[in-house]
Design a protein around this motif. Sequence first.
Motif, mmCIF file in Angstrom:
data_model
loop_
_atom_site.group_PDB
_atom_site.id
_atom_site.type_symbol
_atom_site.label_atom_id
_atom_site.label_comp_id
_atom_site.label_asym_id
_atom_site.label_seq_id
_atom_site.Cartn_x
_atom_site.Cartn_y
_atom_site.Cartn_z
ATOM 1 N N ILE A 48 129.594 63.742 157.333
ATOM 2 C CA ILE A 48 128.527 63.509 158.304
ATOM 3 C C ILE A 48 128.352 64.773 159.144
ATOM 4 N N PRO A 49 127.213 65.433 159.037
ATOM 5 C CA PRO A 49 127.007 66.687 159.773
ATOM 6 C C PRO A 49 127.216 66.520 161.276
ATOM 7 N N ALA A 50 127.912 67.470 161.861
ATOM 8 C CA ALA A 50 128.162 67.514 163.306
ATOM 9 C C ALA A 50 129.013 66.357 163.814
ATOM 10 N N ILE A 51 129.577 65.567 162.880
ATOM 11 C CA ILE A 51 130.473 64.477 163.267
ATOM 12 C C ILE A 51 131.818 64.608 162.547
ATOM 13 N N THR A 52 131.800 64.717 161.219
ATOM 14 C CA THR A 52 133.057 64.756 160.458
ATOM 15 C C THR A 52 133.256 66.035 159.653
ATOM 16 N N ASP A 53 132.266 66.908 159.567
ATOM 17 C CA ASP A 53 132.420 68.084 158.709
ATOM 18 C C ASP A 53 133.502 69.039 159.216
ATOM 19 N N GLU A 54 133.893 68.902 160.482
ATOM 20 C CA GLU A 54 134.931 69.778 161.023
ATOM 21 C C GLU A 54 136.282 69.585 160.332
ATOM 22 N N PHE A 55 136.478 68.430 159.674
ATOM 23 C CA PHE A 55 137.767 68.134 159.054
ATOM 24 C C PHE A 55 137.853 68.601 157.603
ATOM 25 N N MET A 56 136.793 69.150 157.074
ATOM 26 C CA MET A 56 136.718 69.435 155.644
ATOM 27 C C MET A 56 137.887 70.289 155.139
ATOM 28 N N GLU A 57 138.126 71.415 155.768
ATOM 29 C CA GLU A 57 139.178 72.325 155.301
ATOM 30 C C GLU A 57 140.567 71.696 155.428
ATOM 31 N N TRP A 113 122.202 74.035 155.355
ATOM 32 C CA TRP A 113 123.389 73.279 155.754
ATOM 33 C C TRP A 113 124.180 72.818 154.537
ATOM 34 N N ALA A 114 123.490 72.346 153.506
ATOM 35 C CA ALA A 114 124.178 71.912 152.298
ATOM 36 C C ALA A 114 124.913 73.074 151.641
ATOM 37 N N ASP A 115 124.272 74.232 151.607
ATOM 38 C CA ASP A 115 124.914 75.419 151.030
ATOM 39 C C ASP A 115 126.154 75.803 151.830
ATOM 40 N N LEU A 116 126.067 75.664 153.155
ATOM 41 C CA LEU A 116 127.217 75.984 154.003
ATOM 42 C C LEU A 116 128.384 75.047 153.718
ATOM 43 N N PHE A 117 128.137 73.743 153.657
ATOM 44 C CA PHE A 117 129.200 72.779 153.366
ATOM 45 C C PHE A 117 129.814 73.066 151.996
ATOM 46 N N ARG A 118 128.969 73.359 151.033
ATOM 47 C CA ARG A 118 129.439 73.632 149.674
ATOM 48 C C ARG A 118 130.354 74.864 149.654
ATOM 49 N N VAL A 152 144.239 54.334 133.954
ATOM 50 C CA VAL A 152 143.768 54.166 135.326
ATOM 51 C C VAL A 152 143.699 55.505 136.053
ATOM 52 N N ALA A 153 142.746 55.599 136.973
ATOM 53 C CA ALA A 153 142.661 56.696 137.943
ATOM 54 C C ALA A 153 142.215 56.083 139.256
ATOM 55 N N VAL A 154 142.783 56.546 140.360
ATOM 56 C CA VAL A 154 142.505 55.967 141.677
ATOM 57 C C VAL A 154 141.955 57.031 142.611
ATOM 58 N N ALA A 155 140.843 56.706 143.249
ATOM 59 C CA ALA A 155 140.263 57.577 144.272
ATOM 60 C C ALA A 155 140.353 56.873 145.618
ATOM 61 N N ILE A 156 140.842 57.569 146.613
ATOM 62 C CA ILE A 156 140.859 57.044 147.982
ATOM 63 C C ILE A 156 139.908 57.896 148.812
ATOM 64 N N SER A 157 139.009 57.220 149.494
ATOM 65 C CA SER A 157 137.984 57.897 150.286
ATOM 66 C C SER A 157 138.445 58.027 151.725
ATOM 67 N N VAL A 158 138.306 59.222 152.267
ATOM 68 C CA VAL A 158 138.642 59.470 153.670
ATOM 69 C C VAL A 158 137.454 60.169 154.333
ATOM 70 N N THR A 159 137.246 59.885 155.592
ATOM 71 C CA THR A 159 136.066 60.394 156.286
ATOM 72 C C THR A 159 136.418 61.282 157.470
ATOM 73 N N SER A 160 137.460 60.901 158.187
ATOM 74 C CA SER A 160 137.833 61.610 159.410
ATOM 75 C C SER A 160 139.347 61.666 159.520
ATOM 76 N N LEU A 161 139.863 62.684 160.179
ATOM 77 C CA LEU A 161 141.288 62.759 160.475
ATOM 78 C C LEU A 161 141.587 62.273 161.888
ATOM 79 N N ASP A 162 140.555 61.930 162.625
ATOM 80 C CA ASP A 162 140.691 61.429 163.993
ATOM 81 C C ASP A 162 140.681 59.903 163.948
#
Length: 361
Positions: free
Chosen positions: A240-249, A320-325, A191-201
């Motif tokens: 989500i650009p300009a909505i959730t990308d601020e939490f990436m780091e 934008w994609a290159d920046l996120f990457r 087994v392997a488990v992935a949990i998806s998260v989108t925002s820290l807010d």
Amino acid sequence: MEQRKEPVRHGRGAQSSAVPTRFGLATREADGDWRDHVGLLDGTPPKIRTRVTQERPKSILSFNQSPDIFFDRSINAYRGCEHGCVYCFARPTHAYHDLSPGLDFETQLFAKPDAAKLLRETLSRPKYRPRPIAMGTNTDPYQPIERDYRITRAVLEVCLDARHPVTITTKSDRVLDDLDLLRAMAERRLVAVAISVTSLDPKLSGKLEPRAASPAKRLAALGKLAEAGVPTHCSVAPVIPAITDEFMEEFVARVAALGVDSVGWIPLRLPHEVAPLFREWLSVHYPERGDKVMSIVRSIRDGKDNDPSFFSRLKPTGVWADLFRARFRLACKRTGIGKSKFELDCTQFRRPEVGGQMRLF
């Protein structure tokens, strides 16, 4: 983007069922006088109750030949998902059943209580050859109704008995209810488990995915799974650009500190009816930012709301994609965490007995 005038529907991701569909599904529209009457009463639309219908399919394993995903078979114990994530790429599947990809997807659910029985029968066939089964590909296996139906647990029990490998993707800390099974399967590399998260807010998460577990609970679940020796992956998805990308780091730093094995990110996808639903969501919650968000989305999708093509659908292009990457790569480098490929073991597979009791662990 134009400001939406109707009252906000709290507790649901989609704001309506009235979205264009590909199959001639009748559009339902509330009469204006009725909307005004509701607004005078309490300023909000009436609550919609979740309804669950039991479904009795003849088979439970679905096979695919998609060249850009890691699995070739999957189990979806439910159809529709009460988490109500407005961006969910699986929403359009409800249109195949004359149901709305909007509110119907998160309120008109289907459960498959015979899933474990059907799986046992499939695995017992002489010609069956094991490869990892993916759970959570088109609906969340740990959405709220799993608490009562326990179909996902029953499927895992069959897989453990048969020594069959499984991957799980979820947005719920309810996965910890099955930690005993997951620990036993992890010991055998099943087994392997992935949990998806989108925002820290939590407030933003409550708007995007109103009935999913809070970000804090999901991160805590990742830590407990990792501590128990279960191979874990955190999927920062969707970005989500300009909505959730601020939490990436911060996401990368937090999951690295929890001892999670792997982390990755997936850009927002808006297939078919999801695009108008997401636009409607933006008009409700971010009317001043909606045009900017959609402009960036189109810039990474070659000028379109969505790119359905194999390979490119998961690999956005443009500045934008290159920046996120680049941001994600640097964050991983700073913390020493990367994206692992979990090698599950298919060699232990043993055909289950049909009609008899399952073997003990």
